[in-house]
Design a protein around this motif. Sequence first.
Motif, short mmCIF file in Angstrom:
data_model
loop_
_atom_site.label_atom_id
_atom_site.label_comp_id
_atom_site.label_asym_id
_atom_site.label_seq_id
_atom_site.Cartn_x
_atom_site.Cartn_y
_atom_site.Cartn_z
N VAL A 31 0.82 -1.21 0.00
CA VAL A 31 0.00 0.00 0.00
C VAL A 31 0.86 1.26 0.00
O VAL A 31 1.68 1.46 0.91
CB VAL A 31 -0.95 0.01 1.22
N SER A 32 0.65 2.09 -1.02
CA SER A 32 1.31 3.40 -1.04
C SER A 32 0.30 4.48 -0.71
O SER A 32 -0.84 4.45 -1.16
CB SER A 32 1.98 3.67 -2.39
N THR A 33 0.74 5.41 0.12
CA THR A 33 -0.09 6.54 0.55
C THR A 33 0.77 7.79 0.56
O THR A 33 2.00 7.73 0.47
CB THR A 33 -0.66 6.31 1.96
N ASN A 41 4.41 7.18 1.63
CA ASN A 41 4.61 6.02 2.50
C ASN A 41 4.36 4.75 1.70
O ASN A 41 3.54 4.75 0.78
CB ASN A 41 3.65 6.11 3.69
N HIS A 45 0.79 -5.10 3.61
CA HIS A 45 -0.26 -5.53 4.54
C HIS A 45 -0.79 -6.87 4.03
O HIS A 45 -1.29 -6.96 2.90
CB HIS A 45 -1.40 -4.50 4.58
N SER A 62 -5.27 -2.80 8.83
CA SER A 62 -4.12 -2.25 9.54
C SER A 62 -4.17 -2.77 10.97
O SER A 62 -5.11 -2.47 11.71
CB SER A 62 -4.17 -0.71 9.54
N SER A 68 0.09 3.98 7.09
CA SER A 68 -0.84 3.78 5.97
C SER A 68 -2.24 4.20 6.36
O SER A 68 -2.92 4.94 5.63
CB SER A 68 -0.86 2.31 5.53
N ASN A 71 -2.59 8.06 7.01
CA ASN A 71 -2.56 8.83 5.76
C ASN A 71 -3.86 8.70 4.98
O ASN A 71 -4.36 9.67 4.41
CB ASN A 71 -1.39 8.38 4.89
N PHE A 78 -5.36 5.87 -1.65
CA PHE A 78 -4.21 4.98 -1.56
C PHE A 78 -4.11 4.15 -2.83
O PHE A 78 -5.04 4.14 -3.66
CB PHE A 78 -4.29 4.07 -0.33
#
Length: 208
Positions: A31-33, A41, A45, A62, A68, A71, A78
């Motif tokens: 996961v990119s945020t 970030n 996950h 989470s 993540s 954000n 995301f």
Amino acid sequence: MRIDFDPVQCDRDTFYRLMTATVVPRPIAWVSTTSAEGTDNLAPHSFFTISCVSPPVVQFTSVGRKDSLRNIEDTGAFVVNFAPEPLFEQINATATDFPRGVSEFDAVGIAREASLRVKPPRVAASPVALECELHSTVRLGDSTVVFGRVVHAAISDDVMVGGHPEVTKLAPLTRLGKDEWGMLGGVREISRIPYAQWRDGEAQRPEG
């Protein structure tokens, strides 16, 4: 003979290790945020799946309040990047508990790629990116389930065969128990049996 485990009697970490060793293999949402302050970030996950087809919704959990989750709550967006076998070491490295404000993209040396519909960047080397807008969250004890509506999917043509993603080209990584990771291994294919064939005796019945 079976060994019985009562989650009320076990401590939290013992039962967590038991569940993650038996609910396997688990696909990984990388996961990119982007934080409200503009820091990108990136974190894996492994509690991840599809929630809905129409509209397309995916979910990940989470465990604890990680960057993540914060954000996504702050920005509402995301990207789920596919976690392939060739990026194994980079994926593991982004699970490091870097302080808030440190970008895993920069710390680990992972190239970004601009997303089309959301602000957080994609992982340039990942073959699949699902760009998501926050649908909702559900708090369950010490964890939060994040539901994201997929607003765009970008798939590398290198993993497509006949207009469809080919699993052997995707080479997915999965999480197992402890520090174990799984790779694709063998693939078996079998069609579902229509009830009409089952009823009429045309289907090959499974043995046992």
